[in-house]
Write an enzyme that holds these catalytic residues in place. Structure first.
Site, PDB file in Angstrom:
ATOM      1  N   LYS A   9       0.837  -1.204   0.000  1.00 13.42           N
ATOM      2  CA  LYS A   9       0.000   0.000   0.000  1.00 13.42           C
ATOM      3  C   LYS A   9       0.876   1.261   0.000  1.00 13.42           C
ATOM      4  O   LYS A   9       2.095   1.186   0.241  1.00 13.42           O
ATOM      5  CB  LYS A   9      -0.915  -0.044   1.229  1.00 13.42           C
ATOM      6  N   TYR A  49     -12.212  -2.797  -2.812  1.00 12.89           N
ATOM      7  CA  TYR A  49     -12.701  -2.863  -1.435  1.00 12.89           C
ATOM      8  C   TYR A  49     -14.235  -2.876  -1.363  1.00 12.89           C
ATOM      9  O   TYR A  49     -14.805  -2.535  -0.335  1.00 12.89           O
ATOM     10  CB  TYR A  49     -12.133  -1.710  -0.612  1.00 12.89           C
ATOM     11  N   PHE A  57     -15.278   2.952   7.803  1.00 17.17           N
ATOM     12  CA  PHE A  57     -13.926   3.323   7.393  1.00 17.17           C
ATOM     13  C   PHE A  57     -13.732   3.309   5.875  1.00 17.17           C
ATOM     14  O   PHE A  57     -12.643   3.608   5.389  1.00 17.17           O
ATOM     15  CB  PHE A  57     -12.892   2.406   8.063  1.00 17.17           C
ATOM     16  N   ARG A 102       3.038  -6.996   8.980  1.00 19.30           N
ATOM     17  CA  ARG A 102       2.333  -5.963   9.751  1.00 19.30           C
ATOM     18  C   ARG A 102       2.846  -5.901  11.193  1.00 19.30           C
ATOM     19  O   ARG A 102       2.967  -4.826  11.776  1.00 19.30           O
ATOM     20  CB  ARG A 102       0.826  -6.226   9.721  1.00 19.30           C
ATOM     21  N   ASN A 112      -1.663  -0.279   7.454  1.00 22.94           N
ATOM     22  CA  ASN A 112      -1.154  -1.634   7.715  1.00 22.94           C
ATOM     23  C   ASN A 112      -0.341  -2.222   6.556  1.00 22.94           C
ATOM     24  O   ASN A 112      -0.183  -3.429   6.446  1.00 22.94           O
ATOM     25  CB  ASN A 112      -2.270  -2.559   8.195  1.00 22.94           C
ATOM     26  N   HIS A 115      -1.687  -5.481   1.429  1.00 23.75           N
ATOM     27  CA  HIS A 115      -2.932  -6.223   1.213  1.00 23.75           C
ATOM     28  C   HIS A 115      -2.616  -7.605   0.659  1.00 23.75           C
ATOM     29  O   HIS A 115      -1.698  -7.756  -0.152  1.00 23.75           O
ATOM     30  CB  HIS A 115      -3.828  -5.493   0.199  1.00 23.75           C
ATOM     31  N   GLU A 126      -9.542 -10.588  -7.706  1.00 27.55           N
ATOM     32  CA  GLU A 126      -8.658  -9.432  -7.518  1.00 27.55           C
ATOM     33  C   GLU A 126      -7.568  -9.391  -8.599  1.00 27.55           C
ATOM     34  O   GLU A 126      -7.239  -8.315  -9.111  1.00 27.55           O
ATOM     35  CB  GLU A 126      -8.044  -9.450  -6.115  1.00 27.55           C
TER      36      GLU A 126
HETATM   37  P1  DAT Z   1      -7.385  -7.346   5.672  1.00 27.16           P
HETATM   38  O1  DAT Z   1      -6.646  -6.270   4.912  1.00 27.16           O
HETATM   39  O2  DAT Z   1      -6.539  -7.938   6.776  1.00 27.16           O
HETATM   40  O3  DAT Z   1      -7.979  -8.389   4.758  1.00 27.16           O
HETATM   41  P2  DAT Z   1     -10.084  -6.293   5.975  1.00 27.16           P
HETATM   42  O4  DAT Z   1     -10.405  -6.920   4.656  1.00 27.16           O
HETATM   43  O5  DAT Z   1     -10.992  -6.590   7.108  1.00 27.16           O
HETATM   44  O6  DAT Z   1      -8.596  -6.630   6.437  1.00 27.16           O
HETATM   45  O7  DAT Z   1     -10.043  -4.715   5.802  1.00 27.16           O
HETATM   46  C1  DAT Z   1      -9.476  -4.126   4.648  1.00 27.16           C
HETATM   47  C2  DAT Z   1      -8.646  -2.946   5.062  1.00 27.16           C
HETATM   48  O8  DAT Z   1      -9.483  -1.946   5.631  1.00 27.16           O
HETATM   49  C3  DAT Z   1      -7.610  -3.255   6.160  1.00 27.16           C
HETATM   50  O9  DAT Z   1      -6.404  -3.763   5.628  1.00 27.16           O
HETATM   51  C4  DAT Z   1      -7.436  -1.904   6.794  1.00 27.16           C
HETATM   52  C5  DAT Z   1      -8.810  -1.281   6.680  1.00 27.16           C
HETATM   53  N1  DAT Z   1      -9.579  -1.479   7.917  1.00 27.16           N
HETATM   54  C6  DAT Z   1     -10.157  -2.625   8.341  1.00 27.16           C
HETATM   55  N2  DAT Z   1     -10.785  -2.466   9.505  1.00 27.16           N
HETATM   56  C7  DAT Z   1     -10.613  -1.153   9.817  1.00 27.16           C
HETATM   57  C8  DAT Z   1     -11.021  -0.336  10.912  1.00 27.16           C
HETATM   58  N3  DAT Z   1     -11.747  -0.830  11.915  1.00 27.16           N
HETATM   59  N4  DAT Z   1     -10.646   0.968  10.900  1.00 27.16           N
HETATM   60  C9  DAT Z   1      -9.921   1.486   9.888  1.00 27.16           C
HETATM   61  N5  DAT Z   1      -9.508   0.770   8.823  1.00 27.16           N
HETATM   62  C10 DAT Z   1      -9.846  -0.523   8.799  1.00 27.16           C
HETATM   63 MG    MG Z   2      -9.521  -8.259   3.380  1.00 30.22          MG
END
Ligand code: DAT
Ligand code: MG
Length: 149
Positions: A9, A49, A57, A102, A112, A115, A126
């Protein structure tokens, strides 16, 4: 052979972690079959996303992911989807295990670093979203017999 979509990212790019991250996937034994540095459009980011579009978020996430260049990659190997998620670590870097990307390099959930696709089917959609067929190159590592039994 299984493939997954990985993106360093904009925070990972800005922090100079590209080489470190690519090195971890290489050292593990996975094969890089596609890579490009791009600043994604809002449309692409929102599609990527899309599963999170109703989350609070979502707006900030799309703003962030479109804020600068990211490194989009496709990695190939046995069990690469689940293994990459382990190399990446938990979503929140503060609680991600040390030794994971991470866990070693981040603090905030919204920064973080990386991805990785969460399932084989997600990886397929994707990869199709981010890459055309011509941008992917199948090749066999000469180390294959030293990596796979
Ligand atoms: P991952 O990237 O581990 O698959 P995810 O799909 O649940 O996680 O979420 C996608 C991204 O969104 C994640 O990398 C960071 C952001 N994100 C997730 N939960 C969040 C939150 N509670 N507050 C802010 N950003 C968040
Ligand atoms: Mg995810």
């Amino acid at each position: 052979m299984e493939r997954t979509f990985i993106a360093i990212k904009p925070d990972g790019v800005q922090r100079g972690l590209m080489g470190e991250i690519i090195g971890r996937f290489e050292a593990k034994g996975f094969t890089l079959v596609g890579m490009k540095l791009i600043k994604p459009t809002r449309e692409l980011a929102e599609k990527h996303y899309g599963v999170h579009k109703d989350k609070p978020f979502f707006g900030g996430l799309v703003d962030f992911i479109t804020s600068g260049p990211l490194v989009a990659m496709v990695w190939e190997g046995e069990g690469v989807v689940a293994s990459a998620r382990k190399l990446i670590g938990a979503t929140n870097p503060l609680t991600a295990e040390p030794g994971t990307i991470r866990g070693d390099f981040g603090i905030s959930i919204g920064r973080n670093i990386i991805h990785g696709s969460d399932a084989v089917e997600t990886a397929q959609s994707e990869i199709a979203l981010w890459f055309s067929e011509e941008e992917l190159t199948s090749w066999e590592s000469k180390m294959k017999t030293s990596i796979y039994e």
